[in-house]
Design a protein around this motif. Structure first.
Motif, PDB file in Angstrom:
ATOM      1  N   ILE A 321       2.133  11.613  10.833  1.00  0.00           N
ATOM      2  CA  ILE A 321       2.173  10.265  10.251  1.00  0.00           C
ATOM      3  C   ILE A 321       0.742   9.886   9.890  1.00  0.00           C
ATOM      4  N   SER A 322       0.429  10.043   8.630  1.00  0.00           N
ATOM      5  CA  SER A 322      -0.944   9.837   8.173  1.00  0.00           C
ATOM      6  C   SER A 322      -0.933   8.929   6.950  1.00  0.00           C
ATOM      7  N   GLY A 323      -2.020   8.975   6.208  1.00  0.00           N
ATOM      8  CA  GLY A 323      -2.142   8.105   5.060  1.00  0.00           C
ATOM      9  C   GLY A 323      -1.062   8.328   4.017  1.00  0.00           C
ATOM     10  N   LEU A 324      -0.624   9.589   3.844  1.00  0.00           N
ATOM     11  CA  LEU A 324       0.417   9.871   2.870  1.00  0.00           C
ATOM     12  C   LEU A 324       1.703   9.138   3.220  1.00  0.00           C
ATOM     13  N   ASN A 325       2.143   9.260   4.456  1.00  0.00           N
ATOM     14  CA  ASN A 325       3.394   8.623   4.865  1.00  0.00           C
ATOM     15  C   ASN A 325       3.299   7.106   4.768  1.00  0.00           C
ATOM     16  N   MET A 326       2.200   6.553   5.285  1.00  0.00           N
ATOM     17  CA  MET A 326       2.034   5.106   5.255  1.00  0.00           C
ATOM     18  C   MET A 326       1.955   4.581   3.820  1.00  0.00           C
ATOM     19  N   ALA A 327       1.228   5.300   2.972  1.00  0.00           N
ATOM     20  CA  ALA A 327       1.075   4.854   1.588  1.00  0.00           C
ATOM     21  C   ALA A 327       2.404   4.900   0.849  1.00  0.00           C
ATOM     22  N   LEU A 328       3.158   5.964   1.067  1.00  0.00           N
ATOM     23  CA  LEU A 328       4.455   6.070   0.393  1.00  0.00           C
ATOM     24  C   LEU A 328       5.424   5.003   0.889  1.00  0.00           C
ATOM     25  N   SER A 329       5.477   4.803   2.203  1.00  0.00           N
ATOM     26  CA  SER A 329       6.401   3.803   2.741  1.00  0.00           C
ATOM     27  C   SER A 329       6.012   2.395   2.270  1.00  0.00           C
ATOM     28  N   ALA A 330       4.715   2.073   2.329  1.00  0.00           N
ATOM     29  CA  ALA A 330       4.269   0.756   1.875  1.00  0.00           C
ATOM     30  C   ALA A 330       4.464   0.600   0.377  1.00  0.00           C
ATOM     31  N   GLY A 331       4.131   1.636  -0.383  1.00  0.00           N
ATOM     32  CA  GLY A 331       4.272   1.545  -1.834  1.00  0.00           C
ATOM     33  C   GLY A 331       5.711   1.410  -2.272  1.00  0.00           C
ATOM     34  N   ILE A 332       6.604   2.187  -1.645  1.00  0.00           N
ATOM     35  CA  ILE A 332       8.022   2.101  -2.007  1.00  0.00           C
ATOM     36  C   ILE A 332       8.577   0.726  -1.672  1.00  0.00           C
ATOM     37  N   PHE A 333       8.241   0.216  -0.495  1.00  0.00           N
ATOM     38  CA  PHE A 333       8.724  -1.117  -0.118  1.00  0.00           C
ATOM     39  C   PHE A 333       8.129  -2.179  -1.032  1.00  0.00           C
ATOM     40  N   SER A 372       5.949   4.723  15.839  1.00  0.00           N
ATOM     41  CA  SER A 372       5.365   6.047  15.612  1.00  0.00           C
ATOM     42  C   SER A 372       4.694   6.622  16.838  1.00  0.00           C
ATOM     43  N   GLY A 373       4.613   5.862  17.926  1.00  0.00           N
ATOM     44  CA  GLY A 373       3.992   6.393  19.136  1.00  0.00           C
ATOM     45  C   GLY A 373       2.506   6.154  19.231  1.00  0.00           C
ATOM     46  N   PHE A 374       1.931   5.379  18.312  1.00  0.00           N
ATOM     47  CA  PHE A 374       0.511   5.011  18.369  1.00  0.00           C
ATOM     48  C   PHE A 374      -0.408   6.240  18.322  1.00  0.00           C
ATOM     49  N   GLY A 375      -0.010   7.244  17.569  1.00  0.00           N
ATOM     50  CA  GLY A 375      -0.869   8.404  17.413  1.00  0.00           C
ATOM     51  C   GLY A 375      -2.147   8.044  16.677  1.00  0.00           C
ATOM     52  N   VAL A 376      -3.152   8.904  16.829  1.00  0.00           N
ATOM     53  CA  VAL A 376      -4.453   8.616  16.215  1.00  0.00           C
ATOM     54  C   VAL A 376      -4.346   8.557  14.702  1.00  0.00           C
ATOM     55  N   SER A 377      -3.667   9.540  14.117  1.00  0.00           N
ATOM     56  CA  SER A 377      -3.539   9.548  12.658  1.00  0.00           C
ATOM     57  C   SER A 377      -2.735   8.350  12.179  1.00  0.00           C
ATOM     58  N   ALA A 378      -1.687   7.964  12.936  1.00  0.00           N
ATOM     59  CA  ALA A 378      -0.891   6.798  12.557  1.00  0.00           C
ATOM     60  C   ALA A 378      -1.709   5.514  12.668  1.00  0.00           C
ATOM     61  N   GLU A 379      -2.526   5.408  13.722  1.00  0.00           N
ATOM     62  CA  GLU A 379      -3.364   4.223  13.891  1.00  0.00           C
ATOM     63  C   GLU A 379      -4.346   4.073  12.743  1.00  0.00           C
ATOM     64  N   ARG A 380      -4.963   5.170  12.380  1.00  0.00           N
ATOM     65  CA  ARG A 380      -5.937   5.132  11.294  1.00  0.00           C
ATOM     66  C   ARG A 380      -5.254   4.776   9.964  1.00  0.00           C
ATOM     67  N   ALA A 381      -4.104   5.404   9.697  1.00  0.00           N
ATOM     68  CA  ALA A 381      -3.401   5.137   8.450  1.00  0.00           C
ATOM     69  C   ALA A 381      -2.924   3.692   8.392  1.00  0.00           C
ATOM     70  N   PHE A 382      -2.473   3.155   9.529  1.00  0.00           N
ATOM     71  CA  PHE A 382      -1.997   1.773   9.548  1.00  0.00           C
ATOM     72  C   PHE A 382      -3.137   0.800   9.265  1.00  0.00           C
ATOM     73  N   ILE A 383      -4.284   1.004   9.884  1.00  0.00           N
ATOM     74  CA  ILE A 383      -5.419   0.103   9.659  1.00  0.00           C
ATOM     75  C   ILE A 383      -5.847   0.130   8.192  1.00  0.00           C
ATOM     76  N   MET A 384      -5.929   1.320   7.625  1.00  0.00           N
ATOM     77  CA  MET A 384      -6.331   1.431   6.224  1.00  0.00           C
ATOM     78  C   MET A 384      -5.319   0.740   5.313  1.00  0.00           C
ATOM     79  N   MET A 385      -4.024   0.977   5.567  1.00  0.00           N
ATOM     80  CA  MET A 385      -3.007   0.380   4.702  1.00  0.00           C
ATOM     81  C   MET A 385      -2.942  -1.133   4.901  1.00  0.00           C
ATOM     82  N   ALA A 386      -3.117  -1.605   6.139  1.00  0.00           N
ATOM     83  CA  ALA A 386      -3.084  -3.049   6.389  1.00  0.00           C
ATOM     84  C   ALA A 386      -4.221  -3.749   5.653  1.00  0.00           C
ATOM     85  N   ILE A 387      -5.407  -3.175   5.676  1.00  0.00           N
ATOM     86  CA  ILE A 387      -6.539  -3.786   4.968  1.00  0.00           C
ATOM     87  C   ILE A 387      -6.279  -3.809   3.462  1.00  0.00           C
TER      88      ILE A 387
END
Length: 809
Positions: A321-333, A372-387
């Protein structure tokens, strides 16, 4: 020397010299000017150098005007954190805080007219802040790491659970007690695996007999230290249950008080586990495990075969769960919600639908992050997408280097230890390169062409533009992460580009939209058909991965010199962060450093490598490694093969040797003199008659190898053979923890105790003698101190050492 120069001055209309018509007659004024020969700067520098200096200063000023000082601030903050973590010892807190305070005061009082001085002081202050945040995170973690392997009965509360591809379950337990024996420095949290039994639920208290070991250190000097990551993850030991653990009645005995936050986390983990079970019940096998990994980040359930295929084809980033997943999910929504709102003209005209859609997308990615379990990659991707989504609220561009810099600042401030991890480095390297490339593409000069506006041509242009974008994205992402892949994994994937070109449309148009819809329908039980669509897409991705991995193409590179990685990263940062032509200076740094690396002689590989526990030893040859194990442990040996670029393994030759002490007796039982003589003779004979640089072994007793330089190496599994080994060999290795560190015969001795303090070892035979390189020089850092603990004295003092006699006494 001066000259007289005449200049023409024209007063503004309305001044005293203007006539009634508004005409201002020129005024001739003569003033002295300096000739070129009198300039001090031009005396010192040639004209070309002076011109280059002025251009460089002008471009630096332009970079500052474009806000590049903000963009480089995470670099200095991260550099300070990295410097603190890589230092040999902790820095005094008082000195660090005093230094930081002085720098902050200096920044505040520095004159605004001296911009260069203020920028330098601010950079140093950021470095000091990075060091302070690293020290604060270390204190905040304060993880107790198990000092040495032990078999004990563990009781703990299940915080998380995750199945793997072989049907086993891995639990993260909050330890509540140990017994038989009671561990004096018991870790607060451990991971433990068990076979294919009925899994325990999150929140259950279980107990069972388990074998616990400390987190592994570097497999070789300069490789990844897994105890570093475990320390900041709060994991103090890894292990496995010997038998099926049993559930303890939660009402029996005192209950540990839990905070509201801990109860909330347990609820989220329970929800996450339930979602993963639901997906795997609909989609069996690797398809269901892959789909669950995209949602909950539970990746262990994917089989080793599929995991290896994804890695070799360069598609492993899809699973995380990284920037790709977060970006696609946010972009699609975002796009879908905004299109839905546009169907209602009254709403679209009265309300800012773009900001409403951004708020909905922010809620969606927040929910995604929570499950997502608060993984490191998920945390980083979430912060970037939230900003990026919050930037939409303020009418700021969502895709910009400023947002990337803000994300990096937040992550480094929260978890500075991630700066040294491959996940952080590769993620931000790809993001920096892609955003910089996007900015260059957006700022390019476009020439209008009527041909491309023809109705019949537009669909072709659209499709070509999409696949061209995928091609450029994959190309930029692959090149930007190549350096970090080599540094951390010592290999490159040759066919990642075609694999990503084939799978990105599937992920973008099938998997992620259907997965988002399935998650929205799951509470109503209507998600089965959507998950079937996701499974169809993931089956295609797995097929592509297995096809591409069958082509081969993995390029083993081996370890890089430390200087090259640092210099190349500096060049990469200049290339991606700067806007003016100064960025080409970064490309030049990368090119020149790479050329120097290729021209310099290849560093000499070690002649002998020893694992940190002494159980695995290998002789390094030109094309293969010969180990003392028929089936060496994959975790260590795979790292050796990648780092040393030696894929071939020569197993030992097994011998029928002298009898060993019966099974079940003390491993330190003494041999009689006749048995010692027999063992000594057998070791010498095996070394003399055996193939050079190849081990000859007696099972559960000893191994010997005659090296190319004539020296003999002995590895003993049973301490009873230590005396004969010291007499028969020049180098002796044993995993047994002894209270002495040398042989009376003069042979070099590595024991379980000495290796515990030095970590893995590399040996090189030079003209000056034996050169020893160890993973650790000192054990003063928080994630290393458990290696200096002595459970006998319950202290961190060094135990007394003595010499072993030739008879082993």
């Amino acid at each position: 020397m001066q000259e007289l120069t005449t200049v023409e001055l024209r007063p503004e209309a309305g001044e005293g010299l203007a006539d009634s018509a508004g005409f201002s007659p020129p005024v001739m004024v003569t003033r002295p000017t300096r000739t070129q020969s009198t300039s001090p700067l031009r005396h010192r520098l040639p004209a070309a150098a002076s011109q280059s200096l002025r251009i460089g200063m002008r471009m630096l000023s332009e970079e500052a005007d474009h806000g590049r000082l903000l963009l480089v601030s995470p670099v200095f903050l991260g550099a300070g954190s990295a410097f603190w973590f890589l230092a040999a010892s902790d820095f005094p807190l008082v000195a660090s805080l005093l230094c930081l305070l002085l720098l902050i005061v200096a920044v505040l009082i520095a004159s605004r007219s001296r911009a260069a001085l203020r920028a330098t002081l601010l950079a140093l202050a950021l470095v000091a802040c990075g060091m302070a945040s690293a020290q604060l995170e270390s204190w905040r973690a304060s993880t107790v790491i198990l000092d040495s392997a032990v078999t004990t009965t563990v009781t703990g509360r299940v915080e998380r659970r995750e199945g793997d591809g072989r049907g086993r379950w891995r639990y993260i337990l909050a330890v509540t007690g140990t017994e038989a024996p009671e561990v004096k420095r018991s870790p607060e949290r451990i991971t433990a695996t068990r076979g294919a039994d009925a899994p325990f639920e999150i929140g259950d208290i279980i107990t069972g007999r388990a074998r616990l070991t400390p987190p592994a250190g570097p497999a070789l000097p300069e490789l990844n230290d897994f105890s570093f990551g475990a320390y900041f993850d709060g994991i103090g030991a890894n292990g496995f249950f010997y038998g099926a653990p049993s559930k303890v009645d939660s009402q029996a005995g005192p209950q540990a008080a839990r905070s509201t936050w801990e109860a909330l986390l347990e609820g989220l983990y329970r929800l996450r586990s339930g979602i993963g079970d639901r997906i795997r019940s609909i989609l069996p096998g690797d398809t269901g495990a892959f789909a669950a990994a995209l949602v909950t980040d539970e990746r262990r359930a994917i089989s080793n075969e599929t995991t290896e295929a994804l890695r070799q084809s360069g598609l492993a980033h899809i699973v995380a769960i990284s920037g790709l997943n977060m970006a696609l999910s946010a972009g699609i929504f975002f796009v879908g919600f905004r299109m839905l709102l546009s169907l209602f003209p009254g709403v679209a005209e009265a309300y800012p639908t773009k900001k409403i859609a951004a708020a909905g997308a922010l809620i969606a990615v927040t929910a995604y992050f929570l499950i997502s379990g608060f993984g490191v990659s998920a945390e980083r991707a979430f912060i970037m997408m939230a900003i990026m989504l919050i930037a939409v609220f303020f009418d700021r561009p969502s895709i910009s280097l400023r947002n990337v810099a803000l994300s990096a600042l937040v992550i480094i401030a929260i978890s500075p230890s991630e700066v040294l991890g491959p996940s952080f480095q590769m993620s931000f390297a790809a993001t920096l390169a892609l955003v910089s490339g996007y900015q260059l593409w957006k700022d390019r000069r476009v020439r209008e062409n009527a041909f491309f506006k023809l109705p019949i041509i537009r669909p072709v242009v659209t499709v070509a533009g999409f696949f061209g974008g995928v091609f450029l994205t994959s190309l930029i992402g692959g090149f930007s992460t190549a350096l970090f892949s080599i540094e951390h994994f010592h290999r490159l994937t040759a066919y990642g580009l075609p694999a990503n070109l084939a799978t990105m449309p599937i992920i973008s148009f099938i998997v992620m939209p259907a997965g988002l819809l399935a998650m929205l329908l799951m509470p109503f039980g209507l998600d089965v058909w959507a998950w079937k669509v996701v499974g169809f897409g993931l089956d295609l991705v797995i097929a592509v991965a297995k096809t591409v991995s069958g082509w081969g193409g993995n390029i083993d590179v081996g370890r890089l010199p430390g200087w090259y990685f640092a210099v190349a990263v500096a060049g990469f940062l200049l290339l991606t962060l700067l806007r003016t032509r100064l960025r080409h200076f970064g490309a030049s740094i990368i090119a020149i450093s790479t050329l120097i690396l290729l021209l310099l002689p290849v560093p000499r590989p070690p002649d002998l490598v020893i694992s940190e526990d002494g159980n695995l030893v290998a002789v390094v040859e030109a094309a293969a490694m010969a180990s003392n194990r028929e089936r060496p442990p994959d975790f260590i040996f795979d790292q050796w093969q990648r780092a040393l670029v030696l894929p071939t393994h020569d197993p030992p030759k097994m011998l029928d040797g002298p009898a060993i002490p019966p099974e079940g007796e003390d491993r330190r039982v003494r041999l009689s003199r006749d048995q010692q003589t027999e063992a000594r003779t057998a070791m010498r004979a095996a070394a003399a008659a055996g193939e050079a640089n190849r081990f000859s072994c007696v099972k559960k007793a000893w191994c010997t190898s005659r090296l190319g330089n004539g020296q003999v190496v002995a590895v003993i599994d049973n301490a009873a053979y230590l005396g004969p080994a010291c007499d028969a060999a020049d180098i002796v290795v044993t995993s047994v923890r002894l209270r002495f560190n040398s042989c009376r015969s003069g042979a070099t001795l590595f024991t379980g105790e000495t290796l515990r303090r030095t970590g893995s070892v590399e040996l090189r035979f030079t003209n000056a003698g034996l050169e020893v390189a160890t993973a650790f020089d000192a054990l003063s850092r928080p994630w290393m101190r458990h290696r200096a603990y002595d459970w006998r004295s319950n202290s961190f003092t060094e135990p007394g050492l003595a010499k072993v006699s030739d008879s082993g006494e």
